[in-house]
Write an enzyme that holds these catalytic residues in place. Structure first.
Site, PDB file in Angstrom:
ATOM      1  N   GLY A 100       0.837  -1.194   0.000  1.00  0.00           N
ATOM      2  CA  GLY A 100       0.000   0.000   0.000  1.00  0.00           C
ATOM      3  C   GLY A 100       0.872   1.244   0.000  1.00  0.00           C
ATOM      4  O   GLY A 100       1.956   1.267  -0.591  1.00  0.00           O
ATOM      5  N   SER A 101       0.435   2.253   0.724  1.00  0.00           N
ATOM      6  CA  SER A 101       1.129   3.546   0.661  1.00  0.00           C
ATOM      7  C   SER A 101       2.486   3.543   1.347  1.00  0.00           C
ATOM      8  O   SER A 101       3.257   4.486   1.187  1.00  0.00           O
ATOM      9  CB  SER A 101       0.257   4.619   1.291  1.00  0.00           C
ATOM     10  N   THR A 102       2.811   2.493   2.114  1.00  0.00           N
ATOM     11  CA  THR A 102       4.157   2.449   2.704  1.00  0.00           C
ATOM     12  C   THR A 102       5.200   2.310   1.603  1.00  0.00           C
ATOM     13  O   THR A 102       6.382   2.512   1.826  1.00  0.00           O
ATOM     14  CB  THR A 102       4.312   1.282   3.699  1.00  0.00           C
TER      15      THR A 102
END
Lengths: 602, 389
Positions: A321-323
């Site tokens: 995801g956004s990590t």
């Protein structure tokens, strides 16, 4: 004439054959006479010798090495197991013996049958195990009755004990009876059947160190099977103790913070790569593998959808995801296609060809620079820069940060995750790479997969200025030496930008983790939310109502602290936890608060 | 007589060479069925003892493997007995001997080491012990040598050097491995063939005297562990847990069997883990413990009958070669049995020779059955078999 010669030879040879035949007879008499001497004349004496003087070789088991945490707290020890055994030929009837002990030990008819079957299979002067794991009460009652139980004996055996039960179960591992494949794997070790051997975790990986070497006692035993005297003792060599990098207290706190979820927490020291915490929920109790499972318990354990036997920290593969966005920014900066001043406008979506790519915030973020884009995790910003640079630099940077390949931690079963590339797509899917796939890769979706440990290690590399260590679990006695996997050669200015953005995740008004700021220090982090179901959003942009848990998003969070001088990094993955900022970040906060609170006080 | 004067090799053209191979019916009739029956009996008893020695139950796969090996070896024996022509063995005797000698050299260079000795050649599919083959090859080569010499008035001193070399060269190579047991067997078998060929009595005594003198020399050439074994033969109690352990325990096992034995699977000595080699070299002590004096004596009797039968077959062989090879192979079988049982009963040092037909293992079984096959072949082609005297 020739026949004459042959005949003459034959008659000569025959005499010699007769001599040989006679010799044969002499030898027969000699050997037969010796047999007569040993068996008939001295048979009685030898019989006594055989009965009184049975020399037997008894194995002396080597104590298995302990497993301790970084401060010397014992995580795995050996404890005595008292068991009742019986020598069938001395009991005067095994059945009667069992009937006498059955009420004391509350053994079922089925248990008794098992013991009787075992007794029949072996020689009557060798002890048969009647019951293992006697409780103190059972032990004392048997001891009191032992004079009514001829042939019975209490044996003590050392068994593995995990004093913290489920704590760090996946790291520690458990023991099981040696199998064919174990014998192949440890071909240098000599096992006897029924030996216990590490099956998973450090118990397996460090089997040869922990095991030690069995000794032998040569003893004379009398006809009652009792030892007359010891002739020779080759002492056992105890196994080596193993010091782990784990911090038991922090591990406990992490597991508690994770309780009730299905997921994983990894805490590492970014300065060395030491793993301080590797926590998974749900977990199992390794002691249960020693006590034995009922088939119902085992079935429950194996069929649990939350996979309690899996070490999710290294085996769970999740879309980051956004990590993942730090890798995208670093790639764009390295390609010189992005400057800190660049601003992109987010209307909440991006239309490309016939497809609309949404931002998580479909009202839109407005105009953002890169720090703000990290802090607010704007998807459109990342679509746009991904579109500018293409998949190749993103893939290179992700690999540079340790994603998509094994971290090399010394545990079995680690998964490599996946960083997609054009070549990979051609090889596996037999199609070309589509530009739209670059966009969803940029927000850590699509094909990208990573383990919680990889995310922690990536964050550690960002925190420590670009060094990727091999995550370590063991601190050898000879001293711990961090092992560098690679120096990522990240530009310091680029890193400073990223770090600033990650701080804003906490400390900006609209930062996605602003509600989970740690109490005692300043930290930096990044939230992530990984879609489980791809097409959750309908064409018109309305959200489908997702209520069923298994369709809910995974919540992710990575962080390091203190922001200016990082000494721990944390990665949290909560399966089906929803938003990273709402579910995962608070868990990281709890862990940081406990850690720094303790540090402050000491 | 004139042929004799021309020298040895020419005499190989003897009347018996030209004889045809007997018809199948006749071959079947001449097959030594009694010998086969004795072999099957010993093997059958052996498998029973083996079952007990390995503890029955789960280890029954060992038994099946041994049964399979015996089946294979038996097939080979029957093939050797019925197929082929007598003359072939004679013609190729030196070739076989030469090749085996080369393999013995090869094993010293490239062989695999097991139990501190270099005895095995790894042929990929199976491992192979050239010293086992040498036992048979030596008998064939010596048979061929004395057959060609056609010595009717006994073997003279000058005739002894070639056969002596034929024995000593492989002997030297085997001692290098080191494989003391096989070395002893090869030398004794060689001597028996030379004796049967007609070595004069003077020669026999001279040989025995030489042997007596060379023993101290042999002692110096022995490995420490071999010296130890000889020493403990005479004083086993000196080292009850070391080298004397086998002998003491084996004697206790045999002695405690008494007259009637302890019964099948009931030998306490055999079943406490005191003898590491109870299913191989020390299997006779299991037999003696469980079946007692009568059982052990019965098996001993069977062995003696096999040896007598072998000597009888040799006596009726059609020519010198057959006679000498028959004697040699019979001696091979007999010596192996006597050394093994003598060792188990504490009469001879522990040299690690398996009991023929009974001990677990394939190498020695194969050699024994090859020997038996050749004996049967000699019997089928004996001088009564369509051969006019």
């Amino acid at each position: 004439m020739l026949e004459d010669d042959l005949e003459r030879f034959r008659s000569g040879a025959r005499r010699r054959l007769l001599v040989l035949g006679g010799l044969n007879g002499v030898l027969f008499v000699l050997l037969g006479g010796r047999l007569f001497h040993l068996q008939v004349m001295k048979g009685g004496a030898y019989r006594v010798l055989a009965e009184n003087n049975r020399i037997s070789l008894q194995p002396v088991s080597a104590p298995r090495g302990l497993i301790l945490d970084r401060f010397g707290k014992i995580l795995v020890e050996n404890s005595p197991d008292y068991r009742l055994a019986a020598i069938p030929e001395l009991t005067g009837g095994m059945r009667g013996f069992l009937d006498r002990v059955a009420p004391i030990l509350s053994m079922s008819e089925e248990d008794l049958e098992t013991v009787l079957r075992q007794a029949k299979r072996q020689r009557s002067f060798l002890p048969v195990k009647v019951r293992a794991r006697l409780s103190w009460e059972e032990l004392s009652r048997i001891e009191a009755e032992i004079y009514n139980l001829p042939g019975g004996m209490i044996q003590v055996q050392s068994i593995r004990h995990y004093p913290y039960d489920k704590l760090a179960a996946h790291v520690l591992g458990y023991l099981g009876e040696v199998s064919e494949s174990d014998i192949r794997d440890f071909h240098d070790t000599r096992f006897r059947s029924g030996d216990l051997v590490g099956k998973t975790g450090t118990e397996r990986v460090y089997e040869s160190e922990l095991r030690g070497r069995e000794g032998v006692r040569e003893v004379e035993v009398n006809a009652l099977g009792r030892q007359v005297r010891e002739l020779k003792l080759t002492p056992a060599v105890p196994g080596q103790d193993l010091y782990l990098t784990l911090d038991t207290t922090l591990q406990q706190e992490s597991e508690a913070a994770l309780a009730g979820h299905s997921g994983s927490v990894v805490v590492m020291d970014p300065r060395t790569g030491e793993v301080l915490v590797m926590a998974n929920q749900p977990a199992y109790d390794p002691n249960q593998f020693i006590r034995g499972f009922s088939s119902k318990q085992w079935k429950a354990l194996v069929s649990d959808e939350d996979r309690p036997l899996t070490n999710k920290a290294i085996q769970g593969q999740y879309p980051p995801g956004s990590t993942f966005k730090m890798a995208v920014i670093l790639a764009a900066l390295k390609e010189n296609r992005l400057t800190p001043e660049d601003r992109f406008t987010c209307p909440g979506y991006l239309d490309r060809q016939d497809h609309r790519f949404y931002c998580w915030k479909h009202r839109g973020h407005g105009a953002l620079n890169l720090e703000q884009a990290i802090a607010q995790s704007c998807d459109v910003f990342f679509y746009k820069i991904a579109e500018k640079i293409g998949i190749d630099p993103i893939e290179r940077m992700a690999r540079n940060l340790g994603l998509g390949s094994l971290s090399g931690i010394r545990l079995n079963g680690e998964q490599a995750g996946l960083i997609p590339s054009r070549a990979w797509k051609r090889k596996v899917h037999k199609t070309i790479w589509y530009p739209g796939e670059t966009l969803i890769t940029a927000i850590g979706q699509g094909y990208v997969l990573s383990t919680p440990l990889q995310l922690a290690n990536m964050t550690a590399a960002i925190a420590n200025g670009g060094t990727l260590y091999r995550p370590a679990l063991v601190r050898p006695n000879s001293g711990f030496k961090p092992e560098v996997l690679r120096h990522s050669r990240l530009n310091e200015e680029h890193l400073a930008l990223i770090k600033k953005g990650m701080e804003k995740v906490y400390y900006a008004h609209s930062g996605t983790a602003r509600r989970a700021r740690p109490d005692f220090i300043r930290a930096a982090g990044k939230t992530g939310t990984a879609q489980v179901v791809r097409h959750r959003r309908q064409k018109d942009g309305e959200l489908l109502q997702v209520t069923e848990r298994r369709f809910m998003d995974h919540a992710l969070f990575v962080c390091y602290a203190p922001a200016d001088k990082p000494e721990i990094v944390i990665s949290v993955v909560i399966e089906h936890g929803g938003h990273g900022g709402a579910t995962a970040a608070p868990i990281a906060k709890q862990i940081m608060d406990r850690y720094f609170d303790r540090k402050r006080k000491s | 007589m004139s042929l004799l004067n021309h020298g040895g090799h020419r005499t190989s053209i003897l009347a018996s060479d030209i004889e045809d191979v007997p018809a199948l019916g006749e071959r079947l009739a001449r097959f030594p069925w009694g010998l086969l029956f004795l072999i099957l009996m010993v093997t059958g008893i052996g498998l029973g003892v083996l079952y007990s020695a390995v503890g029955g139950g789960e280890n029954v796969s060992l038994l099946l493997r041994q049964l399979g090996r015996f089946g294979g070896a038996l097939t080979l024996m029957l093939m050797l007995a019925f197929v082929g022509d007598y003359r072939l063995f004679r013609r190729y005797a030196y070739v076989i001997y030469g090749i085996t000698l080369l393999l013995l050299i090869l094993v010293l260079i490239k062989g695999s080491v097991g139990m501190g000795a270099r005895r095995w050649l790894d042929l990929g599919l199976f491992r192979f012990q050239p010293s086992e083959v040498m036992k048979v090859a030596l008998v064939l080569a010596l048979g061929r040598y004395f057959h060609d010499r056609a010595i009717s008035k006994g073997v003279h001193w000058r005739d002894i050097w070639t056969p002596a070399a034929m024995i000593l060269v492989p002997l030297g190579l085997i001692v290098q491995q080191p494989d003391l047991g096989t070395a002893v067997m090869v030398s004794v078998v060689g001597c028996v063939v030379v004796f049967a060929a007609g070595l004069s009595w003077k020669g026999v005594f001279a040989g025995l005297a030489t042997l007596g003198l060379s023993l101290p020399m042999a002692w110096n050439f022995m490995h420490d562990y071999q010296q130890q074994r000889v020493r403990t033969l005479f004083f086993p109690e000196e080292d009850p847990l070391g080298a004397g352990y086998h002998i003491i325990q084996s004697k206790i096992a045999v002695g405690s069997g008494g007259v009637m034995g302890k019964g099948f699977m009931a030998g306490s000595q055999s079943h406490l883990d005191f003898l590491p080699e109870r299913h191989t070299d020390f299997i006779f002590s299991v037999l003696a413990e469980e079946w007692g004096f009568f059982g052990a004596l019965f098996v001993l009797l069977l062995y003696m009958l096999i040896i007598l039968r072998g000597l009888m077959i040799s006596a009726s062989a059609r020519d010198r070669f057959g006679l000498l090879v028959g004697v040699g192979l019979t001696a091979l079988f007999g010596i192996q049995m006597v050394i093994n049982i003598g060792m188990v009963l504490g009469l001879l040092p522990v040299v690690g020779i398996p009991l023929p037909l009974v001990s677990y293992g394939g190498s020695s079984l194969l050699t024994v059955m090859i020997a038996m096959g050749l004996l049967a072949h000699i019997s089928i082609h004996s001088r009564h078999a369509g051969h006019s005297v």
